[in-house]
Structures are given as C-alpha cells and as structure tokens.
Design an enzyme around this catalytic site. Sequence first.
Site, PDB file in Angstrom:
ATOM      1  N   LYS A  54       0.834  -1.210   0.000  1.00 52.63           N
ATOM      2  CA  LYS A  54       0.000   0.000   0.000  1.00 52.63           C
ATOM      3  C   LYS A  54       0.862   1.251   0.000  1.00 52.63           C
ATOM      4  CE  LYS A  54      -3.887  -2.246   2.262  1.00 52.63           C
ATOM      5  NZ  LYS A  54      -4.539  -2.625   3.524  1.00 52.63           N
ATOM      6  N   GLN A  98      -4.913  -1.100   9.741  1.00 52.82           N
ATOM      7  CA  GLN A  98      -4.732  -2.437   9.145  1.00 52.82           C
ATOM      8  C   GLN A  98      -5.313  -3.498  10.085  1.00 52.82           C
ATOM      9  OE1 GLN A  98      -3.376  -3.073   6.022  1.00 52.82           O
ATOM     10  NE2 GLN A  98      -4.056  -5.158   6.393  1.00 52.82           N
ATOM     11  N   ASP A 121     -11.091   3.302   3.854  1.00 52.60           N
ATOM     12  CA  ASP A 121     -11.538   1.907   3.762  1.00 52.60           C
ATOM     13  C   ASP A 121     -13.056   1.833   3.645  1.00 52.60           C
ATOM     14  OD1 ASP A 121      -9.717  -0.146   3.580  1.00 52.60           O
ATOM     15  OD2 ASP A 121      -9.337  -0.269   5.740  1.00 52.60           O
TER      16      ASP A 121
END
Length: 291
Positions: A54, A98, A121
């Site tokens: 990422k 995460q 997200d």
Amino acid sequence: MSAQLIDGKAIAAEVRARVAAGVARLAARSGVVPGLTVILVGEDPASEVYVRTKVTQTAAAGMRGAVLRLPAETTEAELLATVARLNADPAVHGILVQFPLPAHLDVARVVEAIAPEKDVDGFNPLNVGRTAAGLREAIVPCTPLGVLHLIKTVRVDLGGLSALVVGASNVVGRPMARLLLGEHCTVSIAHVRTTDLPERARAADVLVVATGVPGLVRGDWLKPGATVIDVGITRAATPEGKVRLVGDVAFDEAVQVAGALTPVPGGVGPMTVAYLLSNTLDAAERAVSRR
Ligand code: NAD
C-alpha cells in the site's frame, strides 16, 4: 469453451495511472499532495506485506504514504488518541487501520473513531450507511469498488442481470451486494448457512465469491457464460513446501464454463490497493473543495 481472463493486474495499473494523473492535477491546482497514513498495530506477517504494498504504491502515485507502527500491547485509549491526532492533521487525507487488530482492541470502536471523510476503507458506519443508500458522498470499501470495475470491463450494462454474492462480510459481501443493486442487478447474498448454494449459483449471470474457502465453487455450479469474480485469497502450501495463493473458485473447472473469470493471484487483489489510492485522492479533492 474457455473463459476470457479478466486481468486485474493490468486493469489496476490503469487505475493507478489515472490516480497518479489526478494527484498531479490536484497538486498543480491547489498545492495539496494527498496523504495516506496506515496504522499497523503489532507484528502480523501478512499485514506487513499488505502495508508495504500500500505504501509503495501510494508513493508511486505521487502521494504521501506513511506507516505508523504501534506495539501489540498498545491500549485502546492510545490507539484512539493516535486516530484523533490524524483526524486533526490537515496533511492526512486518508487513514487506514490495518486489520486484524490484536484481540484486546475493539474494531468497531476504532472504525467509528476515524473521521468519516478520511475513512478511505469505507468501514465507518456513516460511510456504510451512505453506501447502502447509494449516496455520492459515500466512501465505498476498496475491494467491492475494484470488483465492480472488473465486472464492467466485460459487462457494459448490468441492469436486470441476476447477481449472486457468496459471502456476507462487512468488508466485501454486503457492500458488494449494495453496489450491484445500485447497478440494477437482481441481487442475492449467500453465506455459510445457505442451503442450496450450487443451485443459486447456477442462476447467476454475475457471481462474486468472497468466502475464504479454497475451491468452494465448482465448474458445474456455474451458468454457462457467467461473469465470475474470485475474491478469495488463501495461503496454501505446495508439495514443494512453498506458499501459493488460492481462490474460492475451482479455476480449472470454472474456466471451461464461465464467460469471464478472474485469476488468483492477479485478479481482485491488485484492484483493492488501486482503489485505496483512488479513495485517498477523492478524499483529498473533497478536502480541497471544502477549504
Ligand atoms: P469473512 O470471513 O469475514 O466472511 C466470509 C463469508 O463467507 C461469511 O459471510 C461466511 O458466511 C461466508 N462463507 C464461509 N464459508 C462459506 C461456505 N462454505 N459457503 C458459503 N458461504 C460461506 O471473510 P472476508 O473478509 O469477506 O474475506 C473473504 C475472502 O476474501 C478471504 O479469502 C479474504 O482473504 C479475501 N479477501 C480478498 C481481498 C482482496 O483484495 N482480494 C480483500 C478482502 C478479502
């Protein structure tokens, strides 16, 4: 018959190029460089790999990418304070925590603490609600966004098609079903307690599988010509003792029946990261327009 392979790797590269061009335009127009900060708590080896990908791709698109590493014993109060600090930082446009988090941390509370406009997200309840309602301001989870893009490379008009999403998680299955509904598909969601899964799958023009059960969907479960998207990623050991990634669809069988099919790896995975970058650019553009 052999299905058309949907090349997620190549399509993701196109998405990243579009994002990079958008980043350059935004910087030229406003002086703002989009910034994504990933919070990593503890030392999960798979998470390390995902986070590295990422951040590398964020930088390659011309954005600022940072990783905040916190020890596994970080308390919830400390994590929430970190999120609050990033919420208030104008150089940070996207915040990603995460997963998985260590068991003592409450995922829902952490997700709710992320400012909805920085929640790239798309897991904050406000974004979940906006996605469900099909509102434009919604930040939609990256994997379903990537999957929809892949489907649209082979199906121009999804209206009226029968779609089945296998898997009902908040991360993939549920938002995926809402996006397909937004495209005017007739949508069903199946899950671990669905009793007549093969029969339902055989009725689907579009089948998205996200269960984490390797090889669950067999070739004879498919409608001939169906578009099949395999979201599943499981690490499996080869006889030579190596690790390989396997999907939820029995690829060798499905490729004989489907009209179009994604491989694993090289299908959905690269799209998820590409749409994380895209969501971060969108968040930065909205921040600039609010100034
Ligand atoms: P999850 O464990 O949260 O949810 C799994 C879902 O599948 C549940 O709704 C469950 O009811 C359903 N399910 C389980 N076994 C089933 C069965 N035998 N028949 C029908 N339904 C069944 O998982 P998740 O987070 O949604 O992830 C699913 C898979 O997708 C995993 O392999 C994960 O690694 C992968 N994934 C990939 C990406 C990507 O970028 N490619 C992103 C997210 C998740």
